[in-house]
Design a protein around this motif. Structure first.
Motif, mmCIF file in Angstrom:
data_model
loop_
_atom_site.group_PDB
_atom_site.id
_atom_site.type_symbol
_atom_site.label_atom_id
_atom_site.label_comp_id
_atom_site.label_asym_id
_atom_site.label_seq_id
_atom_site.Cartn_x
_atom_site.Cartn_y
_atom_site.Cartn_z
ATOM 1 N N ASP A 1 -107.171 -42.078 55.820
ATOM 2 C CA ASP A 1 -106.586 -43.267 56.046
ATOM 3 C C ASP A 1 -105.112 -43.380 56.452
ATOM 4 O O ASP A 1 -104.803 -43.773 56.637
ATOM 5 C CB ASP A 1 -106.792 -43.319 54.030
ATOM 6 C CG ASP A 1 -108.472 -43.641 53.609
ATOM 7 O OD1 ASP A 1 -109.074 -43.824 54.326
ATOM 8 O OD2 ASP A 1 -108.704 -43.824 52.708
ATOM 9 N N ARG B 1 -93.770 -43.744 61.479
ATOM 10 C CA ARG B 1 -95.111 -44.021 60.811
ATOM 11 C C ARG B 1 -95.614 -43.279 59.431
ATOM 12 O O ARG B 1 -97.006 -43.820 59.201
ATOM 13 C CB ARG B 1 -95.972 -44.108 62.401
ATOM 14 C CG ARG B 1 -95.070 -44.297 63.477
ATOM 15 C CD ARG B 1 -96.076 -45.472 64.311
ATOM 16 N NE ARG B 1 -96.771 -44.285 65.229
ATOM 17 C CZ ARG B 1 -97.085 -43.709 65.251
ATOM 18 N NH1 ARG B 1 -96.066 -42.971 66.473
ATOM 19 N NH2 ARG B 1 -97.921 -42.725 65.678
ATOM 20 N N ARG C 1 -105.242 -42.914 60.057
ATOM 21 C CA ARG C 1 -105.714 -43.472 60.858
ATOM 22 C C ARG C 1 -104.548 -44.770 60.624
ATOM 23 O O ARG C 1 -104.582 -45.772 62.064
ATOM 24 C CB ARG C 1 -107.164 -44.605 59.973
ATOM 25 C CG ARG C 1 -108.075 -45.434 61.181
ATOM 26 C CD ARG C 1 -109.122 -45.745 60.178
ATOM 27 N NE ARG C 1 -110.060 -44.521 59.585
ATOM 28 C CZ ARG C 1 -110.298 -44.453 58.407
ATOM 29 N NH1 ARG C 1 -109.506 -45.112 57.775
ATOM 30 N NH2 ARG C 1 -111.355 -43.338 58.260
ATOM 31 N N LEU C 2 -104.045 -44.996 59.751
ATOM 32 C CA LEU C 2 -103.260 -46.719 59.486
ATOM 33 C C LEU C 2 -102.189 -46.360 60.745
ATOM 34 O O LEU C 2 -101.298 -46.798 60.999
ATOM 35 C CB LEU C 2 -102.702 -47.053 58.196
ATOM 36 C CG LEU C 2 -102.250 -48.056 57.680
ATOM 37 C CD1 LEU C 2 -102.601 -48.914 58.640
ATOM 38 C CD2 LEU C 2 -101.543 -48.058 56.540
ATOM 39 N N ALA D 1 -97.362 -45.487 56.933
ATOM 40 C CA ALA D 1 -98.710 -46.106 56.271
ATOM 41 C C ALA D 1 -98.998 -45.397 55.352
ATOM 42 O O ALA D 1 -100.259 -45.920 54.399
ATOM 43 C CB ALA D 1 -99.514 -44.766 57.573
ATOM 44 N N SER E 1 -98.383 -47.750 52.377
ATOM 45 C CA SER E 1 -99.399 -49.025 52.141
ATOM 46 C C SER E 1 -100.880 -47.950 51.460
ATOM 47 O O SER E 1 -101.425 -48.838 50.591
ATOM 48 C CB SER E 1 -100.023 -49.260 53.922
ATOM 49 O OG SER E 1 -98.786 -49.890 54.242
ATOM 50 N N VAL E 2 -101.352 -47.237 51.994
ATOM 51 C CA VAL E 2 -102.513 -46.309 51.850
ATOM 52 C C VAL E 2 -102.382 -46.036 50.067
ATOM 53 O O VAL E 2 -103.616 -46.276 49.164
ATOM 54 C CB VAL E 2 -103.229 -44.247 52.581
ATOM 55 C CG1 VAL E 2 -103.918 -44.569 51.643
ATOM 56 C CG2 VAL E 2 -102.869 -46.170 53.435
#
Length: 211
Positions: free
Chosen positions: A37, A16, A40-41, A20, A23-24
């Motif tokens: 960031d 995960r 959090r995602l 994430a 993506s960030v």
């Protein structure tokens, strides 16, 4: 059994975090991205990131290594189903383009953001990249043995020519904002590679495959 479940949860949490981070990094860029960031995602506490990765560079390099490892396994499985050297070569090109087309965030990270890491560019031993280049080399060598590709060209040069071309094509696509379907370049690239590498008889075979 409890230990096995714990290992599975740890593996899932690490996955995960990696997803994430892709993506960030793709959205904000490597330098602007913050660990908070990503946490959090991923749905974890900020400190949890450091249980799995030393820093952002380590996280970025882990994305490359693990995603490339997955790609290498997937490609080898697919290529094993093809016996004809030209079909194997086409499969390699098509899968390379289709993979990035399907996961544009990963394309942005691997083609653009990864190059922002001085550690990756200067210090890191790119094991899975070497494995991918070796896979390309195996496909070319099969073609040489089957009389599809010329045998008078150094294999080390040819495999880097192929990879470098694909790498540049995908990078251009990412930097241009992905304005076209990357997979549509499969046939032009096949034409370029085969007519540059192929013996004269292969041009007719390629034309027949496209008919």
């Amino acid at each position: 059994m409890a230990e096995g479940r714990g290992n599975h949860r740890n593996s899932d949490k690490r996955r995960r975090i990696l997803d994430a981070a892709v993506s960030v990094f793709a959205e904000k860029g490597f330098f602007q991205a913050r660990v908070s960031d990503i946490a959090r995602l991923a749905g974890v506490a900020d400190g949890t990131i450091y249980l799995y990765f030393k820093n952002k560079d380590d996280l970025l390099i882990s994305i490359f290594e693990e995603k490339m490892k997955e790609i290498n396994v997937k490609f080898r499985d697919a290529l094993a189903c093809e016996k004809d050297a030209l079909a194997r070569f086409r499969c390699l090109i098509a899968m390379h383009l289709a993979g990035f087309q399907a996961y544009p965030e990963l394309a942005a990270v691997l083609q653009v953001e990864l190059r922002q890491s001085s550690r990756f560019m200067r210090e890191y031993k790119k094991v899975e990249l070497k494995n991918y280049l070796d896979l390309v080399g195996e496909v070319v060598r099969d073609g040489q043995q089957q009389g599809v590709f010329r045998q008078d060209l150094p294999l080390s040069l040819v495999k880097r020519f192929i990879f470098g071309t694909l790498d540049e094509v995908v990078s251009t696509w990412v930097l241009a904002g992905r304005p076209y379907d990357l997979e549509t370049l499969t046939e032009p690239l096949m034409d370029l590679f085969v007519n540059g590498l192929g013996v004269p008889e292969v041009k007719a075979r390629l034309a027949g495959m496209n008919a």
